[in-house]
Design a protein around this motif. Structure first.
Motif, PDB file in Angstrom:
ATOM      1  N   ARG A 186      42.739  53.330  43.282  1.00 14.22           N
ATOM      2  CA  ARG A 186      41.506  53.257  42.267  1.00 14.22           C
ATOM      3  C   ARG A 186      41.156  54.489  41.922  1.00 14.22           C
ATOM      4  O   ARG A 186      40.807  54.497  40.604  1.00 14.22           O
ATOM      5  CB  ARG A 186      40.648  52.216  43.241  1.00 14.22           C
ATOM      6  CG  ARG A 186      39.132  52.221  42.268  1.00 14.22           C
ATOM      7  CD  ARG A 186      38.341  51.166  43.181  1.00 14.22           C
ATOM      8  NE  ARG A 186      36.889  51.469  42.737  1.00 14.22           N
ATOM      9  CZ  ARG A 186      35.879  50.909  43.422  1.00 14.22           C
ATOM     10  NH1 ARG A 186      35.870  50.098  44.349  1.00 14.22           N
ATOM     11  NH2 ARG A 186      34.610  51.168  42.936  1.00 14.22           N
ATOM     12  N   THR A 187      40.997  55.376  42.678  1.00 17.21           N
ATOM     13  CA  THR A 187      40.671  56.874  42.284  1.00 17.21           C
ATOM     14  C   THR A 187      41.482  57.293  41.249  1.00 17.21           C
ATOM     15  O   THR A 187      41.249  57.523  40.167  1.00 17.21           O
ATOM     16  CB  THR A 187      40.701  57.673  43.338  1.00 17.21           C
ATOM     17  OG1 THR A 187      39.675  57.020  44.522  1.00 17.21           O
ATOM     18  CG2 THR A 187      40.015  59.046  43.048  1.00 17.21           C
ATOM     19  N   HIS A 188      42.832  57.200  41.284  1.00 16.51           N
ATOM     20  CA  HIS A 188      43.794  57.662  40.451  1.00 16.51           C
ATOM     21  C   HIS A 188      43.701  56.752  39.185  1.00 16.51           C
ATOM     22  O   HIS A 188      43.715  57.697  37.780  1.00 16.51           O
ATOM     23  CB  HIS A 188      45.495  57.819  40.947  1.00 16.51           C
ATOM     24  CG  HIS A 188      45.440  58.751  41.886  1.00 16.51           C
ATOM     25  ND1 HIS A 188      45.599  60.071  41.487  1.00 16.51           N
ATOM     26  CD2 HIS A 188      45.744  58.722  43.223  1.00 16.51           C
ATOM     27  CE1 HIS A 188      45.972  60.717  42.514  1.00 16.51           C
ATOM     28  NE2 HIS A 188      45.821  60.038  43.472  1.00 16.51           N
ATOM     29  N   LEU A 189      43.602  55.592  39.274  1.00 19.02           N
ATOM     30  CA  LEU A 189      43.606  54.746  37.872  1.00 19.02           C
ATOM     31  C   LEU A 189      42.295  54.904  37.191  1.00 19.02           C
ATOM     32  O   LEU A 189      42.399  55.214  35.971  1.00 19.02           O
ATOM     33  CB  LEU A 189      43.671  53.228  38.310  1.00 19.02           C
ATOM     34  CG  LEU A 189      44.911  52.794  38.735  1.00 19.02           C
ATOM     35  CD1 LEU A 189      44.984  51.523  39.367  1.00 19.02           C
ATOM     36  CD2 LEU A 189      46.051  53.052  37.787  1.00 19.02           C
ATOM     37  N   GLU A 248      43.000  44.730  37.228  1.00 14.64           N
ATOM     38  CA  GLU A 248      43.397  43.657  38.230  1.00 14.64           C
ATOM     39  C   GLU A 248      43.256  44.062  39.811  1.00 14.64           C
ATOM     40  O   GLU A 248      42.813  43.224  40.575  1.00 14.64           O
ATOM     41  CB  GLU A 248      45.005  43.911  38.171  1.00 14.64           C
ATOM     42  CG  GLU A 248      45.898  43.065  37.288  1.00 14.64           C
ATOM     43  CD  GLU A 248      47.313  43.198  37.592  1.00 14.64           C
ATOM     44  OE1 GLU A 248      47.688  43.251  38.692  1.00 14.64           O
ATOM     45  OE2 GLU A 248      48.028  43.383  36.508  1.00 14.64           O
ATOM     46  N   LEU A 249      43.137  45.496  40.010  1.00 14.37           N
ATOM     47  CA  LEU A 249      42.684  46.071  41.117  1.00 14.37           C
ATOM     48  C   LEU A 249      41.133  45.566  41.616  1.00 14.37           C
ATOM     49  O   LEU A 249      40.685  45.343  42.792  1.00 14.37           O
ATOM     50  CB  LEU A 249      42.864  47.460  41.267  1.00 14.37           C
ATOM     51  CG  LEU A 249      42.747  48.339  42.880  1.00 14.37           C
ATOM     52  CD1 LEU A 249      43.691  49.510  42.918  1.00 14.37           C
ATOM     53  CD2 LEU A 249      41.421  48.487  43.180  1.00 14.37           C
ATOM     54  N   TYR A 250      40.180  45.719  40.554  1.00 11.77           N
ATOM     55  CA  TYR A 250      39.005  45.234  40.744  1.00 11.77           C
ATOM     56  C   TYR A 250      38.759  43.795  41.217  1.00 11.77           C
ATOM     57  O   TYR A 250      37.974  43.440  41.825  1.00 11.77           O
ATOM     58  CB  TYR A 250      38.140  45.475  39.439  1.00 11.77           C
ATOM     59  CG  TYR A 250      37.675  46.920  39.165  1.00 11.77           C
ATOM     60  CD1 TYR A 250      37.453  47.821  40.154  1.00 11.77           C
ATOM     61  CD2 TYR A 250      37.733  47.442  37.878  1.00 11.77           C
ATOM     62  CE1 TYR A 250      37.115  49.188  39.909  1.00 11.77           C
ATOM     63  CE2 TYR A 250      37.024  48.888  37.588  1.00 11.77           C
ATOM     64  CZ  TYR A 250      36.913  49.644  38.619  1.00 11.77           C
ATOM     65  OH  TYR A 250      36.537  50.975  38.408  1.00 11.77           O
ATOM     66  N   CYS A 251      39.604  43.181  40.778  1.00 14.60           N
ATOM     67  CA  CYS A 251      39.483  41.574  40.716  1.00 14.60           C
ATOM     68  C   CYS A 251      39.986  41.256  42.224  1.00 14.60           C
ATOM     69  O   CYS A 251      39.480  40.525  43.009  1.00 14.60           O
ATOM     70  CB  CYS A 251      40.426  40.703  39.848  1.00 14.60           C
ATOM     71  SG  CYS A 251      39.495  40.834  38.152  1.00 14.60           S
ATOM     72  N   GLN A 252      40.875  42.027  42.666  1.00 17.38           N
ATOM     73  CA  GLN A 252      41.515  41.872  43.953  1.00 17.38           C
ATOM     74  C   GLN A 252      40.247  42.157  45.031  1.00 17.38           C
ATOM     75  O   GLN A 252      39.892  41.721  46.187  1.00 17.38           O
ATOM     76  CB  GLN A 252      42.603  42.709  44.369  1.00 17.38           C
ATOM     77  CG  GLN A 252      44.021  42.251  44.322  1.00 17.38           C
ATOM     78  CD  GLN A 252      45.077  42.867  44.844  1.00 17.38           C
ATOM     79  OE1 GLN A 252      45.062  44.056  45.485  1.00 17.38           O
ATOM     80  NE2 GLN A 252      46.305  42.693  44.390  1.00 17.38           N
ATOM     81  N   GLN A 253      39.547  43.276  44.746  1.00 18.54           N
ATOM     82  CA  GLN A 253      38.365  43.688  45.725  1.00 18.54           C
ATOM     83  C   GLN A 253      37.064  42.904  45.253  1.00 18.54           C
ATOM     84  O   GLN A 253      35.922  43.267  45.516  1.00 18.54           O
ATOM     85  CB  GLN A 253      38.179  45.129  45.259  1.00 18.54           C
ATOM     86  CG  GLN A 253      39.454  46.077  45.719  1.00 18.54           C
ATOM     87  CD  GLN A 253      38.907  47.545  45.442  1.00 18.54           C
ATOM     88  OE1 GLN A 253      38.277  47.714  44.613  1.00 18.54           O
ATOM     89  NE2 GLN A 253      39.811  48.148  46.277  1.00 18.54           N
ATOM     90  N   ASN A 254      37.173  41.755  44.420  1.00 17.83           N
ATOM     91  CA  ASN A 254      35.888  41.046  44.166  1.00 17.83           C
ATOM     92  C   ASN A 254      34.988  41.566  43.451  1.00 17.83           C
ATOM     93  O   ASN A 254      33.641  41.296  43.496  1.00 17.83           O
ATOM     94  CB  ASN A 254      35.496  40.479  45.408  1.00 17.83           C
ATOM     95  CG  ASN A 254      36.280  39.377  46.100  1.00 17.83           C
ATOM     96  OD1 ASN A 254      37.000  38.677  45.461  1.00 17.83           O
ATOM     97  ND2 ASN A 254      36.496  39.300  47.270  1.00 17.83           N
ATOM     98  N   LEU A 255      35.505  42.530  42.566  1.00 18.20           N
ATOM     99  CA  LEU A 255      34.523  43.437  41.787  1.00 18.20           C
ATOM    100  C   LEU A 255      34.823  43.170  40.126  1.00 18.20           C
ATOM    101  O   LEU A 255      34.922  43.546  39.272  1.00 18.20           O
ATOM    102  CB  LEU A 255      34.753  44.903  41.602  1.00 18.20           C
ATOM    103  CG  LEU A 255      34.519  45.563  43.155  1.00 18.20           C
ATOM    104  CD1 LEU A 255      35.103  46.813  43.304  1.00 18.20           C
ATOM    105  CD2 LEU A 255      33.000  45.332  43.476  1.00 18.20           C
ATOM    106  N   VAL A 256      34.721  41.475  40.075  1.00 17.40           N
ATOM    107  CA  VAL A 256      34.959  41.074  38.576  1.00 17.40           C
ATOM    108  C   VAL A 256      34.012  41.566  37.639  1.00 17.40           C
ATOM    109  O   VAL A 256      34.265  41.806  36.449  1.00 17.40           O
ATOM    110  CB  VAL A 256      34.753  39.551  38.658  1.00 17.40           C
ATOM    111  CG1 VAL A 256      35.029  38.958  37.425  1.00 17.40           C
ATOM    112  CG2 VAL A 256      35.792  38.985  39.567  1.00 17.40           C
ATOM    113  N   ASP A 257      32.673  41.832  38.009  1.00 14.68           N
ATOM    114  CA  ASP A 257      31.568  42.569  37.029  1.00 14.68           C
ATOM    115  C   ASP A 257      32.147  43.821  36.550  1.00 14.68           C
ATOM    116  O   ASP A 257      31.592  44.329  35.662  1.00 14.68           O
ATOM    117  CB  ASP A 257      30.496  42.333  37.451  1.00 14.68           C
ATOM    118  CG  ASP A 257      30.038  40.881  37.725  1.00 14.68           C
ATOM    119  OD1 ASP A 257      30.447  40.165  36.798  1.00 14.68           O
ATOM    120  OD2 ASP A 257      28.936  40.550  38.512  1.00 14.68           O
TER     121      ASP A 257
END
Length: 599
Positions: A73-76, A102-111
Motif C-alpha cells: 500500500r505504501t509503495h502504491l 483493489e487493495l483498499y477494498c480487500q482491507q474494507n476501506l471502500v470509502d
C-alpha cells in the motif's frame, strides 16, 4: 513487469530490472530477491518517472506475491502521488490507482477506494484504455455495495465515452453490463430498448471473431436469464439453442494475438473457458425449471468437471460463484428424484464454499436456508422447514426468491393443518388472481397449485379443480413438466374422491408417465398409490397388483434414502438458523423424523 527502455537507458537500471524479472519468473519465484533488486533502484536517485514506476512495480509484486499488504500500500500510494508530467507515463498513476483501490477494498476501506478511482477517471480521459477500465472498476465497486443506480450511471458514461472514441465493441460491453444490472433491478421497461440496441451493435460490429462471439454470448446469456427469471421455459428455447451454438463456434476459434488498433478495445468480457461453464450453468437452470432432471444432472457433471480443472490454475471468485449456483440447482433436482442423502452432502459442500468467502455467503445465505427448508420438507421435519424458510425470508431482498420461499412455506402450513392464520396471511401476499408480486409465469402457476392444494385439503373440490386447471393451462403453455405432473395427480385424486374413476384415470396415467420421464419420485409414489386404488375399485386385479408392486418399490427406495439422509452428520444442519454455516457438524445416532406421513 514493465520494461523501461526509452525512459531510463542507464545500464544499472536495465540490469536491476532484468534481475528482478528473472527472480520473479523463476520456478519457484524468488520474491525476496526480486524486491531487493527493485529497492536497489532508489539507491541511484533515479528520475521521478523511474521512481514512480519502481514504486508501482514494488507495490504490484508485494500485493500479488506476499502478505505484506501495508508495504504494498505504501509503495502504491507513492506511485499515485508521484508528480510525473510526461504524458506517456500517466499510465503508471492509473495502474497504481487501480491496484491500490483493489487493495483498499480487500482491507474494507471502500470509502478510500471510491474517491481514488473517481480522481483517476477525471484525469484519464486522454487515455481511452485506462479511462474505460477505471469506469468498469468503479461500477463494479458500486455493484458490490448494491448501489446499482450509481453503477448504471457510470456504465452509461462509459458507453457514451466509448462511442465518442470510436470503440463500438467496448460500447457494447458497457451497455450489456448496464443491461445486466437493470435486469437485477427488475427495470424491465429500460432493459428491452437497451438489449435491442445491444443486439444491433453486436450484429453490425466487424472485428476480432472471438470478441464478436463473446459479445453475442453475453447478449444471449442476458436474454436467456431474463426468460428464465420470468419462468418462460418454452419461450426461451430458441435463445438457448443460439447460445449453445455460439459457444461451440467460440471453442473452434483460435485466440488471435493481433492487438486491436483502438486501445479502448483491449477488453474481454470473460475467458473462453469461463463462458463454457456459464453456458452449461444456464442450460442446467433451464433443464431444472422445465423438469428435464437427467439432462440437468448431465450438464452439471460436465460443468463441475470443467470447474475443477479451471480452479487448479485460476482462483477467480467467479468460479466459486458458478460452482455454488450449479450445486444449488442440482440439490433441488436430487430432492425431486429421491436422492436426499446426496442432496444433503451437496448442501454441506455449499456451506464449505461459503465458509471460504464472506461475500459468497452474504450473496447465497438465503438460498442455502431455502435449500435446507426444501430438504426438511422431504424428510418431514416441518418445524425445521418453517425455521429455515423464515430465516431465508429475513435474509433476502430478491422478489422472485421471496415468492418461491413463501410458496413453499405455505405448503408447510397446509401440511401441518393447524396454522390457518399464518397460512391466510401468506396466501394474501401471493394471490395469483391479483397483484401477484413478480412477473414470473412459473411462480404464478405454482401459486395457483398451492391454492388448489389448500382447497383439496378443505374438501372444496370444485374450487380446487378451478385452481388446478389454471395451473395446468399455464404449465402446459411453458412446458413446466413438474407442475403439470403435480396438478394432474392432484386432479386425479380429487376425481377419485368424487367417485369419477374414469376421469381420475385420465389424469393419473399421464401424471405417472410424466413423473417417470422427469423423474419425480414423490409424484410416482402418489400416482402408483392412486392407480392401485383405482384399479382395485374398477376390478382390474392384475393392474392393481402391478401398481401395488410399483408403489412398494418407490416406498422402499424413499424409505432407504430417508434413513440414509437422517443418519448423516450433515442432517444436523437443519437446526442452523443463525450466523455463518457451522464449521464442524456433529454426528448423530440415527433418524429422528417420522416416516409415516412421508409414505
Amino acid at each position: 513487469m514493465m520494461a523501461a527502455g526509452a525512459e531510463a537507458p542507464d545500464s544499472w537500471y536495465l540490469a536491476l530490472l532484468g534481475f528482478a524479472e528473472h527472480f520473479r519468473t523463476s520456478s519457484p519465484p524468488k520474491i525476496r530477491l526480486c524486491v531487493h533488486c527493485l529497492q536497489a533502484v532508489f539507491q541511484f536517485k533515479p528520475p521521478q518517472r523511474v521512481e514512480a514506476r519502481t514504486h508501482l512495480q514494488l507495490g504490484s509484486v508485494l500485493y500479488h506475491h506476499t502478505k505484506n499488504s501495508e508495504l504494498a500500500r505504501t509503495h502504491l500510494e507513492k506511485a499515485v502521488r508521484a508528480r510525473v508530467q510526461v504524458a506517456q507515463f500517466e499510465d503508471v498513476k492509473f495502474e497504481a490507482a487501480s491496484l491500490l483501490s483493489e487493495l483498499y477494498c480487500q482491507q474494507n476501506l471502500v470509502d478510500s477506494a471510491k474517491p481514488l478511482l473517481r480522481k483517476a477517471i477525471q484525469i484519464s480521459q486522454q487515455t481511452p484504455y485506462w479511462h474505460c477500465r477505471l469506469l468498469f472498476q468503479l461500477a463494479q465497486l458500486h455493484t458490490l455495495e448494491k448501489d446499482l443506480v450509481s453503477a448504471c450511471d457510470l456504465l452509461g458514461v462509459g458507453a457514451e465515452y466509448a462511442r465518442v472514441v470510436g470503440s463500438e465493441y467496448t460500447r457494447a460491453l458497457f451497455l450489456l453490463s448496464k443491461g445486466m444490472l437493470l435486469l437485477m433491478e427488475r427495470k424491465l421497461q429500460e432493459v428491452h430498448p437497451l438489449l435491442t440496441l445491444c443486439g444491433q451493435i453486436v450484429e453490425t460490429w466487424q472485428g476480432n471473431p472471438i470478441q464478436k462471439e463473446s459479445l453475442r454470448v453475453f447478449f444471449l446469456v442476458l436474454q436467456v436469464t431474463h426468460y428464465l427469471d420470468a419462468g418462460q421455459v418454452k419461450s426461451v428455447k430458441p435463445c438457448l439453442k443460439q447460445l449453445q451454438q455460439c459457444i461451440q463456434t467460440i471453442s473452434t476459434l483460435h485466440d488471435d494475438e493481433i492487438l486491436p488498433s483502438n486501445s479502448a478495445d483491449l477488453f474481454h468480457w470473460l475467458p473462453k473457458e469461463h463462458m463454457c461453464v456459464l453456458v452449461y450453468l444456464v442450460t442446467v437452470m433451464h433443464s431444472m425449471q422445465a423438469g428435464y432432471l437427467e439432462k440437468a444432472q448431465k450438464y452439471t457433471d460436465k460443468a463441475l468437471m470443467q470447474l475443477e480443472k479451471l480452479k487448479m490454475l485460476d482462483c477467480s471468485p467467479i468460479l466459486s460463484s458458478f460452482q455454488v449456483i450449479l450445486l444449488e440447482h442440482i440439490i433441488m433436482c436430487r430432492l425431486v428424484t429421491g436422492h436426499k442423502a446426496t442432496a444433503l452432502q451437496e448442501i454441506s459442500q455449499v456451506c464449505q464454499l461459503c465458509q471460504q468467502s464472506p461475500r459468497l455467503f452474504s450473496n447465497h445465505a438465503a438460498q442455502l436456508h431455502t435449500l435446507l427448508g426444501l430438504y426438511c420438507i422431504s424428510v418431514n421435519c416441518m418445524d425445521n422447514a418453517e425455521a429455515q424458510f423464515t430465516t431465508a425470508l429475513r435474509l433476502t431482498s430478491h422478489q422472485e426468491l421471496w415468492t418461491f420461499i413463501v410458496t413453499n412455506l405455505a405448503s408447510v402450513y397446509i401440511r401441518e393443518g393447524n396454522r390457518h392464520q399464518e397460512l391466510y396471511s401468506l396466501l394474501e401476499r401471493i394471490n395469483p388472481d391479483q397483484n401477484f408480486p413478480v412477473s414470473s409465469h412459473c411462480l404464478r402457476a405454482a401459486a395457483f397449485y398451492i391454492r388448489g392444494l389448500l382447497s383439496f385439503f378443505q374438501g372444496r373440490y370444485n374450487e380446487a379443480k378451478r385452481f388446478l386447471r389454471e395451473t395446468l393451462k399455464m404449465s402446459n403453455a411453458e412446458d413446466l413438466n413438474r407442475l403439470t405432473a403435480c396438478s394432474l395427480v392432484l386432479l386425479g385424486h380429487i376425481f377419485y374422491v368424487l367417485g369419477n374413476h374414469r376421469e381420475s384415470n385420465n389424469m393419473v396415467v399421464p401424471a405417472m408417465q410424466l413423473a417417470s420421464k422427469i423423474p419425480d419420485m414423490s409424484v410416482q409414489l402418489w400416482s402408483s398409490a392412486l392407480l392401485k386404488d383405482l384399479n382395485k375399485a374398477c376390478g382390474n386385479s392384475m393392474d392393481a397388483h402391478e401398481a401395488a408392486q410399483m408403489h412398494q418399490n418407490f416406498s422402499q427406495q424413499l424409505l432407504q434414502d430417508h434413513i440414509a439422509a437422517c443418519s448423516l452428520p450433515e442432517h444436523n444442519l437443519i437446526s442452523w438458523t443463525e450466523g455463518p454455516p457451522p464449521v464442524q457438524i456433529q454426528a448423530q445416532n440415527g433418524p429422528t423424523t417420522s416416516l409415516a406421513s412421508l409414505l
